[in-house]
Design a protein around this motif. Structure first.
Motif, short mmCIF file in Angstrom:
data_model
loop_
_atom_site.label_atom_id
_atom_site.label_comp_id
_atom_site.label_asym_id
_atom_site.label_seq_id
_atom_site.Cartn_x
_atom_site.Cartn_y
_atom_site.Cartn_z
N GLN A 9 46.17 116.60 30.57
CA GLN A 9 44.95 117.04 31.22
C GLN A 9 45.26 117.80 32.49
O GLN A 9 44.69 118.85 32.77
CB GLN A 9 44.07 115.83 31.54
CG GLN A 9 42.75 116.26 32.19
CD GLN A 9 42.05 115.07 32.81
OE1 GLN A 9 42.25 113.93 32.39
NE2 GLN A 9 41.25 115.31 33.82
N ASN A 14 41.92 105.13 43.87
CA ASN A 14 41.47 106.40 44.45
C ASN A 14 40.20 106.87 43.75
O ASN A 14 39.73 106.29 42.79
CB ASN A 14 42.59 107.44 44.39
CG ASN A 14 43.18 107.53 43.00
OD1 ASN A 14 42.47 107.29 42.03
ND2 ASN A 14 44.44 107.86 42.91
N HIS A 15 39.64 107.97 44.29
CA HIS A 15 38.39 108.48 43.74
C HIS A 15 38.56 109.07 42.37
O HIS A 15 37.63 109.18 41.59
CB HIS A 15 37.89 109.67 44.57
CG HIS A 15 37.62 109.28 45.95
ND1 HIS A 15 36.54 108.53 46.27
CD2 HIS A 15 38.29 109.51 47.08
CE1 HIS A 15 36.55 108.33 47.55
NE2 HIS A 15 37.60 108.93 48.08
N GLU A 16 39.74 109.54 42.18
CA GLU A 16 39.99 110.45 41.10
C GLU A 16 40.09 109.70 39.77
O GLU A 16 40.67 108.64 39.70
CB GLU A 16 41.33 111.12 41.40
CG GLU A 16 41.57 112.38 40.67
CD GLU A 16 40.44 113.35 40.92
OE1 GLU A 16 40.23 114.17 40.04
OE2 GLU A 16 39.77 113.26 41.96
N ALA A 17 39.55 110.29 38.75
CA ALA A 17 39.79 109.75 37.42
C ALA A 17 41.28 109.88 37.15
O ALA A 17 41.91 110.84 37.58
CB ALA A 17 39.02 110.57 36.39
N PRO A 18 41.87 108.90 36.50
CA PRO A 18 43.29 109.02 36.20
C PRO A 18 43.51 110.19 35.26
O PRO A 18 42.65 110.52 34.45
CB PRO A 18 43.61 107.69 35.51
CG PRO A 18 42.31 107.23 34.98
CD PRO A 18 41.25 107.74 35.90
N TYR A 63 41.15 101.46 39.48
CA TYR A 63 41.83 102.56 40.16
C TYR A 63 41.42 102.57 41.62
O TYR A 63 40.25 102.39 41.93
CB TYR A 63 41.47 103.89 39.50
CG TYR A 63 41.98 103.95 38.08
CD1 TYR A 63 43.31 104.24 37.82
CD2 TYR A 63 41.13 103.67 37.03
CE1 TYR A 63 43.78 104.27 36.52
CE2 TYR A 63 41.59 103.70 35.73
CZ TYR A 63 42.91 104.00 35.48
OH TYR A 63 43.37 104.02 34.20
N TYR A 117 42.30 106.91 28.08
CA TYR A 117 42.81 106.10 29.18
C TYR A 117 42.65 104.63 28.83
O TYR A 117 41.73 104.27 28.11
CB TYR A 117 42.02 106.38 30.46
CG TYR A 117 42.31 107.73 31.02
CD1 TYR A 117 41.44 108.79 30.78
CD2 TYR A 117 43.46 107.97 31.74
CE1 TYR A 117 41.70 110.04 31.27
CE2 TYR A 117 43.73 109.23 32.24
CZ TYR A 117 42.85 110.26 31.99
OH TYR A 117 43.11 111.49 32.49
#
Lengths: 213, 213
Positions: free
Chosen positions: A22, A13-17, A11, A5
């Protein structure tokens, strides 16, 4: 075969990009031909709802089993070995005007039906459990080739899921989704105004409850 | 000083097992002298409640930003580089009898007060947002040296948090927690029967609402 990445990108949001690869490995999600990242648009819609004090809905982080962590310095713990874990719940939950909301977002390139293989047993089980606690459960279904989005209630999903377990049907026909679901018109802000459908669903449940009395 | 979980043990919750070191680095949680792992006991209590169809409450996975993943074989993706991320919410949420529940579990070795440093601004913000949506928000406070556990409402926490921002007080006195909270008697199954306190809190709110009308 490792991918990277970009470093240092903020970022929201919480989420990992996630790279496409993936996501595919992990969840078998297919992105739409026309370039709408459905999950990302839902995350943005949630951010919009949060900023307007309309609802507090977050995507749950991807469950990861951490095995090895290095501490090169106090401020930077680096996870050096970890594995993806199976989730026990749906991806999204939160609170809207006193109601517990719980849902999954799913997409398909199909044009006439939604494949059941997009759902997992643990998600169905979790939806059943939350329905028993009077939660508002649903799935958001995105037909990327048709550019059409639907709210489909947890009750209906659980019913058709049980049916396919005996009939062996592999997908949910669009006609059934059109009839039993609520179509969501894609907008600007929020892009996916799914709370309108949720509100309509809540009102229709109230109507049923009143008719029952 | 790291300790290890037995390998191959099945875990019922979402969370990857944590080494003590990792937990300290990440969240500054101190385990009680008498060996009760407070978070673990809450996770077990949640599993108990789920098994009895009393409530559906899960701990959120630790947010991790994934940077590098290896795929030595199709079945085993290995995360080789990842970082802990700041959460935007509290650790626990779910649904109980139509109510949205949202809470944090915190512990201290202190005997006369609960340090405010155990809470983070993003947790207070999230609790405020959920309260505005009529969620049931609270913290479970564990005084490990006293073996005493309290339910403390989100409304009260937000009020005292705002107060300390002006007064600079560093902790919440036990006397205030005893007066405004609800003590939870540690039991066997579930070990931490916090839903009894939640129910009592909900009933007391109903009473207030009726008096308001």
């Amino acid at each position: 075969m490792a991918f990277h990445y970009p470093n240092g990108t903020p970022y929201n949001n919480h989420e990992a990009p996630k790279s496409k690869k993936q996501v595919k490995k992990q969840k078998s999600i297919q992105f739409g031909k026309r370039g709408m990242d459905f999950e990302e648009e839902i995350n943005k819609s949630n951010a919009y709802y949060l900023s307007r004090n309309t609802a507090v809905i977050h995507k749950k982080p991807t469950p990861v089993q951490i095995v090895k962590v290095d501490y090169p310095s106090r401020s930077a713990a680096v996870i050096k070995e970890a594995y993806f874990r199976q989730a026990s719940t749906t991806d999204y939950n939160g609170v809207y005007n006193g109601f517990y909301l719980d849902f999954e977002a799913k997409e398909t390139k199909n044009k006439t039906s939604f494949p059941f293989k997009n759902f997992h047993q643990h998600q169905i089980d979790h939806i059943r459990q939350c329905l028993a606690q009077k939660g508002i459960c649903f799935v958001l279904l995105w037909f990327s080739s048709l550019n059409r989005c639907f709210f489909f209630s947890g009750e209906a999903l659980v019913t058709y899921w049980a049916e396919q377990e005996t009939t062996g049907k592999k997908s949910l026909p669009l006609a059934i989704i059109e009839k039993n679901g609520i179509e969501i018109q894609i907008g600007i802000a929020p892009r996916i105004p799914y709370l309108d459908a949720v509100e309509q669903y809540i009102q229709s449940k109230k109507g049923v409850a009143m008719n029952d009395n």
